[in-house]
Design a protein around this motif. Structure first.
Motif, PDB file in Angstrom:
ATOM      1  N   SER A   1      -7.655  -0.853  -0.785  1.00 31.09           N
ATOM      2  CA  SER A   1      -8.503  -0.874  -1.973  1.00 31.09           C
ATOM      3  C   SER A   1      -7.759  -0.380  -3.207  1.00 31.09           C
ATOM      4  N   ALA A   2      -8.267  -0.802  -4.338  1.00 31.28           N
ATOM      5  CA  ALA A   2      -7.745  -0.393  -5.638  1.00 31.28           C
ATOM      6  C   ALA A   2      -8.898  -0.488  -6.633  1.00 31.28           C
ATOM      7  N   MET A   3      -8.612  -0.099  -7.854  1.00 35.58           N
ATOM      8  CA  MET A   3      -9.622  -0.202  -8.900  1.00 35.58           C
ATOM      9  C   MET A   3      -9.321  -1.393  -9.796  1.00 35.58           C
ATOM     10  N   ASP A   4     -10.382  -2.109 -10.148  1.00 35.65           N
ATOM     11  CA  ASP A   4     -10.332  -3.176 -11.145  1.00 35.65           C
ATOM     12  C   ASP A   4     -10.978  -2.578 -12.390  1.00 35.65           C
ATOM     13  N   GLY A   5     -10.193  -1.833 -13.142  1.00 35.77           N
ATOM     14  CA  GLY A   5     -10.767  -1.084 -14.263  1.00 35.77           C
ATOM     15  C   GLY A   5     -11.632   0.031 -13.715  1.00 35.77           C
ATOM     16  N   GLU A   6     -12.941  -0.078 -13.927  1.00 32.95           N
ATOM     17  CA  GLU A   6     -13.888   0.925 -13.431  1.00 32.95           C
ATOM     18  C   GLU A   6     -14.568   0.501 -12.139  1.00 32.95           C
ATOM     19  N   ARG A   7     -14.235  -0.685 -11.619  1.00 33.41           N
ATOM     20  CA  ARG A   7     -14.925  -1.228 -10.443  1.00 33.41           C
ATOM     21  C   ARG A   7     -14.000  -1.224  -9.226  1.00 33.41           C
ATOM     22  N   PRO A   8     -14.483  -0.701  -8.081  1.00 33.59           N
ATOM     23  CA  PRO A   8     -13.660  -0.718  -6.878  1.00 33.59           C
ATOM     24  C   PRO A   8     -13.612  -2.115  -6.258  1.00 33.59           C
ATOM     25  N   THR A   9     -12.479  -2.441  -5.658  1.00 33.34           N
ATOM     26  CA  THR A   9     -12.321  -3.707  -4.952  1.00 33.34           C
ATOM     27  C   THR A   9     -11.368  -3.476  -3.785  1.00 33.34           C
ATOM     28  N   GLY A  10     -11.255  -4.444  -2.906  1.00 34.51           N
ATOM     29  CA  GLY A  10     -10.366  -4.277  -1.758  1.00 34.51           C
ATOM     30  C   GLY A  10     -10.255  -5.546  -0.945  1.00 34.51           C
ATOM     31  N   CYS A  11      -9.385  -5.503   0.048  1.00 35.82           N
ATOM     32  CA  CYS A  11      -9.182  -6.645   0.934  1.00 35.82           C
ATOM     33  C   CYS A  11      -8.808  -6.150   2.327  1.00 35.82           C
ATOM     34  N   VAL A  12      -8.946  -7.031   3.310  1.00 37.58           N
ATOM     35  CA  VAL A  12      -8.528  -6.726   4.671  1.00 37.58           C
ATOM     36  C   VAL A  12      -7.036  -6.971   4.776  1.00 37.58           C
ATOM     37  N   ALA A  13      -6.347  -6.065   5.441  1.00 41.81           N
ATOM     38  CA  ALA A  13      -4.904  -6.225   5.666  1.00 41.81           C
ATOM     39  C   ALA A  13      -4.576  -5.764   7.077  1.00 41.81           C
ATOM     40  N   ASN A  14      -3.533  -6.330   7.627  1.00 44.28           N
ATOM     41  CA  ASN A  14      -3.074  -5.884   8.942  1.00 44.28           C
ATOM     42  C   ASN A  14      -1.596  -5.512   8.918  1.00 44.28           C
ATOM     43  N   SER A  15      -0.988  -5.566   7.765  1.00 39.38           N
ATOM     44  CA  SER A  15       0.441  -5.270   7.658  1.00 39.38           C
ATOM     45  C   SER A  15       0.667  -3.988   6.872  1.00 39.38           C
ATOM     46  N   ILE A  16       0.312  -2.870   7.500  1.00 42.03           N
ATOM     47  CA  ILE A  16       0.519  -1.544   6.930  1.00 42.03           C
ATOM     48  C   ILE A  16       1.364  -0.774   7.937  1.00 42.03           C
ATOM     49  N   ARG A  17       2.356  -0.057   7.469  1.00 41.05           N
ATOM     50  CA  ARG A  17       3.154   0.745   8.393  1.00 41.05           C
ATOM     51  C   ARG A  17       3.741   1.950   7.683  1.00 41.05           C
ATOM     52  N   GLN A  18       3.923   3.006   8.451  1.00 41.60           N
ATOM     53  CA  GLN A  18       4.581   4.186   7.920  1.00 41.60           C
ATOM     54  C   GLN A  18       6.068   3.889   7.818  1.00 41.60           C
ATOM     55  N   VAL A  19       6.664   4.242   6.687  1.00 44.83           N
ATOM     56  CA  VAL A  19       8.088   4.021   6.460  1.00 44.83           C
ATOM     57  C   VAL A  19       8.859   5.322   6.660  1.00 44.83           C
ATOM     58  N   THR A  20       8.369   6.405   6.084  1.00 45.10           N
ATOM     59  CA  THR A  20       8.990   7.721   6.244  1.00 45.10           C
ATOM     60  C   THR A  20       7.895   8.768   6.384  1.00 45.10           C
ATOM     61  N   SER A  21       8.271   9.920   6.972  1.00 45.47           N
ATOM     62  CA  SER A  21       7.299  11.002   7.102  1.00 45.47           C
ATOM     63  C   SER A  21       7.459  12.059   6.015  1.00 45.47           C
ATOM     64  N   SER A  22       8.661  12.151   5.442  1.00 48.66           N
ATOM     65  CA  SER A  22       8.886  13.140   4.386  1.00 48.66           C
ATOM     66  C   SER A  22       9.829  12.562   3.336  1.00 48.66           C
ATOM     67  N   PRO A  23       9.337  12.193   2.172  1.00 49.87           N
ATOM     68  CA  PRO A  23       7.918  12.221   1.814  1.00 49.87           C
ATOM     69  C   PRO A  23       7.154  11.121   2.557  1.00 49.87           C
ATOM     70  N   ALA A  24       5.894  11.389   2.843  1.00 48.40           N
ATOM     71  CA  ALA A  24       5.068  10.411   3.545  1.00 48.40           C
ATOM     72  C   ALA A  24       4.966   9.138   2.708  1.00 48.40           C
ATOM     73  N   THR A  25       5.476   8.047   3.259  1.00 44.78           N
ATOM     74  CA  THR A  25       5.516   6.771   2.548  1.00 44.78           C
ATOM     75  C   THR A  25       5.094   5.663   3.488  1.00 44.78           C
ATOM     76  N   VAL A  26       4.289   4.737   2.979  1.00 47.40           N
ATOM     77  CA  VAL A  26       3.859   3.578   3.759  1.00 47.40           C
ATOM     78  C   VAL A  26       4.233   2.303   3.015  1.00 47.40           C
TER      79      VAL A  26
END
Length: 152
Positions: free
Chosen positions: A17-42
Motif C-alpha cells: 500500500s501507499a498513499m495517493d495524496g490523502e487517499r490510501p490505495t494498494g495492490c496484491v503482490a507476491n514478490s516481496i523478500r528481505q534483502v538485508t537484516s541490518s539495516p532491515a531492507t526489503v
C-alpha cells in the motif's frame, strides 16, 4: 516453459500500500523478500500497470501487510482485481495508518518502508525499502502463493 513451476517457490501473498495524496490505495503482490537484516531492507516488485507503483514513486513510502491463511479471500479480490485509480480499495477494510501509510489490521503482520532505491525492468519496478516499523498482529500461518493457488 511451464510457468506453474514458480508456484513451488516459497513466498507469500501481500498487500502493498501507499498513499495517493490523502487517499490510501494498494495492490496484491507476491514478490516481496528481505534483502538485508541490518539495516532491515526489503525488495518489492510492483508491475508498472499497477496504480500503486505510481503512488509509491510519488510518495517515497509503502507498507506491506502480510496476509494469513485465515484472511477472507475477498481481500485479494478487493486489492487485486480493480484499480486504485478508480476504486477506494480501503473503503470498509479494517486498517490503520502507520508511518504515513495504511496497513491492513486483519493481516498477520505488517511493516512500513521508505524507498531507498528502485530498479526498472521491462514490466516491473523493484523498490528497495528501508524498513521503518513493523509488528506481528496474529500468529496465524502466513498465506503462501501455493496455498492461494491450491486452496483459494
Amino acid at each position: 516453459m511451464n510457468s506453474n513451476v514458480f508456484r513451488n517457490l516459497s513466498y507469500g501473498v501481500y498487500i502493498v500500500s501507499a498513499m495517493d495524496g490523502e487517499r490510501p490505495t494498494g495492490c496484491v503482490a507476491n514478490s516481496i523478500r528481505q534483502v538485508t537484516s541490518s539495516p532491515a531492507t526489503v525488495a518489492a516488485s510492483i508491475n508498472h500497470d499497477n496504480y500503486t507503483n505510481k503512488c509509491i514513486k510519488e510518495s517515497g513510502k509503502f507498507s506491506v501487510s502480510i496476509l494469513s491463511e485465515k484472511n477472507d479471500q475477498s481481500l485479494i479480490g478487493t486489492f487485486g482485481f480493480q484499480s486504485g485509480k478508480d476504486a477506494d480499495k480501503y473503503d470498509g477494510i479494517p486498517s490503520e495508518m502507520k508511518d504515513g501509510v495504511p496497513v491492513v489490521t486483519e493481516a498477520c503482520g505488517w511493516f512500513t518502508c521508505k524507498v531507498a532505491d528502485m530498479f526498472e525492468t521491462s514490466t516491473h519496478t523493484i523498490f528497495l525499502g528501508e524498513v521503518t516499523d513493523g509488528d506481528i498482529l496474529d500468529d496465524a500461518a502466513p498465506m503462501t502463493y501455493a496455498y492461494y493457488h491450491n486452496v483459494i
